[in-house]
Design a protein around this motif. Sequence first.
Motif, short mmCIF file in Angstrom:
data_model
loop_
_atom_site.label_atom_id
_atom_site.label_comp_id
_atom_site.label_asym_id
_atom_site.label_seq_id
_atom_site.Cartn_x
_atom_site.Cartn_y
_atom_site.Cartn_z
N ALA A 110 89.22 -2.16 9.50
CA ALA A 110 90.62 -1.76 9.35
C ALA A 110 90.83 -0.46 10.10
O ALA A 110 90.13 0.52 9.88
N ILE A 111 91.81 -0.47 10.99
CA ILE A 111 92.08 0.68 11.85
C ILE A 111 93.53 1.10 11.69
O ILE A 111 94.43 0.26 11.62
N VAL A 112 93.74 2.40 11.62
CA VAL A 112 95.08 2.98 11.66
C VAL A 112 95.23 3.58 13.05
O VAL A 112 94.40 4.38 13.48
N ALA A 113 96.27 3.15 13.75
CA ALA A 113 96.51 3.62 15.11
C ALA A 113 97.94 4.13 15.20
O ALA A 113 98.88 3.35 15.30
N GLU A 114 98.08 5.45 15.10
CA GLU A 114 99.38 6.09 15.19
C GLU A 114 100.40 5.42 14.26
O GLU A 114 101.44 4.94 14.68
N ASN A 115 100.05 5.37 12.98
CA ASN A 115 100.89 4.85 11.89
C ASN A 115 101.05 3.34 11.87
O ASN A 115 101.89 2.81 11.15
N THR A 116 100.26 2.62 12.65
CA THR A 116 100.24 1.16 12.61
C THR A 116 98.86 0.75 12.13
O THR A 116 97.85 1.29 12.56
N GLU A 117 98.83 -0.21 11.21
CA GLU A 117 97.55 -0.66 10.68
C GLU A 117 97.21 -2.05 11.21
O GLU A 117 98.10 -2.87 11.40
N GLU A 118 95.93 -2.26 11.44
CA GLU A 118 95.45 -3.57 11.87
C GLU A 118 94.06 -3.79 11.29
O GLU A 118 93.36 -2.83 10.96
N VAL A 119 93.70 -5.05 11.16
CA VAL A 119 92.35 -5.41 10.75
C VAL A 119 91.78 -6.30 11.84
O VAL A 119 92.39 -7.30 12.22
N ILE A 120 90.63 -5.92 12.33
CA ILE A 120 89.96 -6.66 13.39
C ILE A 120 88.84 -7.48 12.75
O ILE A 120 88.03 -6.94 11.99
N ALA A 121 88.81 -8.77 13.06
CA ALA A 121 87.74 -9.66 12.59
C ALA A 121 86.73 -9.80 13.71
O ALA A 121 87.04 -10.35 14.78
N VAL A 122 85.54 -9.30 13.49
CA VAL A 122 84.47 -9.36 14.49
C VAL A 122 83.55 -10.52 14.11
O VAL A 122 82.92 -10.48 13.05
N PRO A 123 83.44 -11.55 14.95
CA PRO A 123 82.54 -12.66 14.63
C PRO A 123 81.08 -12.26 14.82
O PRO A 123 80.76 -11.35 15.60
N ALA A 124 80.20 -12.95 14.13
CA ALA A 124 78.77 -12.63 14.13
C ALA A 124 78.20 -12.52 15.55
O ALA A 124 77.39 -11.63 15.83
N LYS A 125 78.65 -13.38 16.45
CA LYS A 125 78.09 -13.35 17.81
C LYS A 125 78.42 -12.05 18.55
O LYS A 125 77.80 -11.72 19.55
N SER A 126 79.38 -11.27 18.04
CA SER A 126 79.79 -10.02 18.69
C SER A 126 79.36 -8.77 17.92
O SER A 126 79.74 -7.66 18.30
N PHE A 127 78.59 -8.93 16.85
CA PHE A 127 78.21 -7.77 16.03
C PHE A 127 77.58 -6.65 16.86
O PHE A 127 77.97 -5.49 16.73
N GLU A 128 76.59 -6.96 17.67
CA GLU A 128 75.88 -5.92 18.42
C GLU A 128 76.82 -5.17 19.35
O GLU A 128 76.84 -3.93 19.36
N ALA A 129 77.59 -5.91 20.14
CA ALA A 129 78.48 -5.27 21.13
C ALA A 129 79.55 -4.42 20.45
O ALA A 129 79.83 -3.30 20.89
N LYS A 130 80.16 -4.92 19.38
CA LYS A 130 81.22 -4.16 18.71
C LYS A 130 80.67 -2.96 17.96
O LYS A 130 81.30 -1.91 17.93
N GLU A 131 79.49 -3.09 17.38
CA GLU A 131 78.89 -1.93 16.71
C GLU A 131 78.64 -0.82 17.73
O GLU A 131 78.92 0.35 17.47
N GLN A 132 78.12 -1.18 18.89
CA GLN A 132 77.89 -0.19 19.95
C GLN A 132 79.21 0.43 20.40
O GLN A 132 79.30 1.64 20.61
N PHE A 133 80.24 -0.41 20.57
CA PHE A 133 81.55 0.09 20.98
C PHE A 133 82.09 1.10 19.98
O PHE A 133 82.50 2.21 20.34
N TYR A 134 82.11 0.73 18.69
CA TYR A 134 82.64 1.63 17.67
C TYR A 134 81.82 2.91 17.59
O TYR A 134 82.37 3.99 17.40
N SER A 135 80.52 2.80 17.77
CA SER A 135 79.66 3.98 17.71
C SER A 135 79.99 4.97 18.82
O SER A 135 79.96 6.19 18.60
N LYS A 136 80.34 4.47 19.98
CA LYS A 136 80.69 5.35 21.10
C LYS A 136 82.14 5.84 21.02
O LYS A 136 82.44 6.97 21.42
N ALA A 137 83.03 5.00 20.53
CA ALA A 137 84.46 5.31 20.55
C ALA A 137 84.94 6.17 19.38
O ALA A 137 86.03 6.75 19.45
#
Length: 83
Positions: free
Chosen positions: A26-53
């Motif tokens: 769940a992300i708040v982006a300048e007063n807008t909320e969204e929930v991103i569903a990350v599928p299992a096949k993308s866990f590694e890439a998205k975890e790395q992305f969030y860790s850097k971002a």
Amino acid sequence: MGLTKQSLTETFKKAKETEAPFVFVAIVAENTEEVIAVPAKSFEAKEQFYSKAYNDDLVHVMNSKVYIRGMAYGNAEELNNIV
């Protein structure tokens, strides 16, 4: 204690250990909320992305008005726990 990058790491770790189909972020982006569903096949890439971002307090490194406010993992029903 609020959410931290360690919370994010633990969420992805538990999702992998339990073979969960999704991690929800769940992300708040300048007063807008969204929930991103990350599928299992993308866990590694998205975890790395969030860790850097995002910093240790899960605030985006380039925009302090963007932050992660919640996480969950599991089936689609888990969305009820994060929305």
